[in-house]
Scaffold this motif. Structure first.
Motif, PDB file in Angstrom:
ATOM      1  N   PRO A  12      51.142  32.251  42.789  1.00 17.00           N
ATOM      2  CA  PRO A  12      52.424  32.569  43.595  1.00 17.00           C
ATOM      3  C   PRO A  12      53.170  32.436  43.275  1.00 17.00           C
ATOM      4  O   PRO A  12      53.116  30.506  42.987  1.00 17.00           O
ATOM      5  CB  PRO A  12      52.503  32.531  44.954  1.00 17.00           C
ATOM      6  CG  PRO A  12      50.836  32.507  45.527  1.00 17.00           C
ATOM      7  CD  PRO A  12      50.720  31.144  43.939  1.00 17.00           C
ATOM      8  N   GLY A  13      54.856  33.458  42.755  1.00 18.04           N
ATOM      9  CA  GLY A  13      55.718  32.987  42.043  1.00 18.04           C
ATOM     10  C   GLY A  13      55.620  32.890  40.398  1.00 18.04           C
ATOM     11  O   GLY A  13      56.263  32.664  40.505  1.00 18.04           O
ATOM     12  N   SER A  14      54.461  33.194  40.469  1.00 18.68           N
ATOM     13  CA  SER A  14      54.105  33.363  38.470  1.00 18.68           C
ATOM     14  C   SER A  14      55.460  34.904  38.013  1.00 18.68           C
ATOM     15  O   SER A  14      54.871  35.210  36.628  1.00 18.68           O
ATOM     16  CB  SER A  14      53.111  33.159  38.310  1.00 18.68           C
ATOM     17  OG  SER A  14      51.801  34.104  38.910  1.00 18.68           O
ATOM     18  N   ARG A  15      55.883  35.737  38.992  1.00 17.43           N
ATOM     19  CA  ARG A  15      55.739  37.330  38.815  1.00 17.43           C
ATOM     20  C   ARG A  15      54.954  37.883  38.763  1.00 17.43           C
ATOM     21  O   ARG A  15      55.219  38.786  37.070  1.00 17.43           O
ATOM     22  CB  ARG A  15      57.254  37.037  38.202  1.00 17.43           C
ATOM     23  CG  ARG A  15      58.603  36.023  38.359  1.00 17.43           C
ATOM     24  CD  ARG A  15      59.402  36.020  37.242  1.00 17.43           C
ATOM     25  NE  ARG A  15      59.945  37.489  37.490  1.00 17.43           N
ATOM     26  CZ  ARG A  15      61.304  38.279  37.699  1.00 17.43           C
ATOM     27  NH1 ARG A  15      61.774  37.261  38.709  1.00 17.43           N
ATOM     28  NH2 ARG A  15      61.232  39.289  37.523  1.00 17.43           N
ATOM     29  N   GLU A  16      53.710  37.459  38.622  1.00 15.13           N
ATOM     30  CA  GLU A  16      53.504  39.164  38.519  1.00 15.13           C
ATOM     31  C   GLU A  16      52.126  39.511  39.877  1.00 15.13           C
ATOM     32  O   GLU A  16      52.278  39.020  41.054  1.00 15.13           O
ATOM     33  CB  GLU A  16      51.863  38.445  37.270  1.00 15.13           C
ATOM     34  CG  GLU A  16      51.445  37.162  37.943  1.00 15.13           C
ATOM     35  CD  GLU A  16      49.905  37.234  38.812  1.00 15.13           C
ATOM     36  OE1 GLU A  16      49.454  38.355  38.070  1.00 15.13           O
ATOM     37  OE2 GLU A  16      50.088  36.506  39.656  1.00 15.13           O
ATOM     38  N   GLY A  17      51.583  40.690  39.377  1.00 18.95           N
ATOM     39  CA  GLY A  17      51.419  41.205  41.150  1.00 18.95           C
ATOM     40  C   GLY A  17      50.158  39.998  41.915  1.00 18.95           C
ATOM     41  O   GLY A  17      50.524  40.497  43.496  1.00 18.95           O
ATOM     42  N   VAL A  18      49.070  39.687  40.883  1.00 20.55           N
ATOM     43  CA  VAL A  18      48.356  38.847  41.831  1.00 20.55           C
ATOM     44  C   VAL A  18      48.205  38.113  42.493  1.00 20.55           C
ATOM     45  O   VAL A  18      48.359  37.513  43.698  1.00 20.55           O
ATOM     46  CB  VAL A  18      46.757  38.703  40.799  1.00 20.55           C
ATOM     47  CG1 VAL A  18      45.861  37.785  41.340  1.00 20.55           C
ATOM     48  CG2 VAL A  18      46.193  39.557  40.307  1.00 20.55           C
ATOM     49  N   GLY A  19      49.496  37.099  41.876  1.00 21.70           N
ATOM     50  CA  GLY A  19      49.596  36.113  42.889  1.00 21.70           C
ATOM     51  C   GLY A  19      50.721  35.912  43.583  1.00 21.70           C
ATOM     52  O   GLY A  19      51.365  35.606  44.482  1.00 21.70           O
ATOM     53  N   ASP A  20      51.606  37.385  43.714  1.00 19.68           N
ATOM     54  CA  ASP A  20      52.061  37.627  45.014  1.00 19.68           C
ATOM     55  C   ASP A  20      51.848  38.193  45.673  1.00 19.68           C
ATOM     56  O   ASP A  20      51.443  37.830  47.358  1.00 19.68           O
ATOM     57  CB  ASP A  20      53.406  38.550  44.466  1.00 19.68           C
ATOM     58  CG  ASP A  20      54.496  38.761  43.338  1.00 19.68           C
ATOM     59  OD1 ASP A  20      55.035  36.645  43.130  1.00 19.68           O
ATOM     60  OD2 ASP A  20      54.600  39.390  42.533  1.00 19.68           O
ATOM     61  N   TYR A  21      50.636  38.407  45.688  1.00 14.44           N
ATOM     62  CA  TYR A  21      49.716  39.356  46.810  1.00 14.44           C
ATOM     63  C   TYR A  21      48.840  38.117  47.656  1.00 14.44           C
ATOM     64  O   TYR A  21      48.954  37.861  48.717  1.00 14.44           O
ATOM     65  CB  TYR A  21      48.187  40.341  46.104  1.00 14.44           C
ATOM     66  CG  TYR A  21      47.087  40.498  46.956  1.00 14.44           C
ATOM     67  CD1 TYR A  21      48.054  41.419  47.987  1.00 14.44           C
ATOM     68  CD2 TYR A  21      46.027  40.236  46.777  1.00 14.44           C
ATOM     69  CE1 TYR A  21      47.040  42.548  48.963  1.00 14.44           C
ATOM     70  CE2 TYR A  21      45.194  40.104  47.958  1.00 14.44           C
ATOM     71  CZ  TYR A  21      45.405  41.703  49.216  1.00 14.44           C
ATOM     72  OH  TYR A  21      44.306  41.311  49.453  1.00 14.44           O
TER      73      TYR A  21
END
Length: 71
Positions: A12-21
């Protein structure tokens, strides 16, 4: 407290949807059910000597490789 492993391509925090989710899911599972989340990425799995911590459940978040090519 129960421990959940979330296995995903990037943290998370890597600015892409899966990590944010995954980050949002972790916050909700902790608030609603008391799960503490450990994030496991491909980089984590490639680390020499990495061993999983004790856990109660696993979530595998997968994204098709074709999504990396969509701009």
């Amino acid at each position: 407290m129960k421990t959940l492993l979330q296995i995903l391509p990037r943290a998370p925090g890597s600015r892409e949807g899966v990590g944010d989710y995954a980050g949002i899911l972790a916050a909700q599972l902790e608030r609603a059910h008391g799960y503490r989340t450990e994030f496991v990425t491909s980089a984590t799995l490639a680390s020499a000597g990495w061993r999983p911590p004790p856990f109660d459940a696993v979530v595998l978040l997968y994204i098709s490789p074709c999504f990396d090519r969509i701009q």
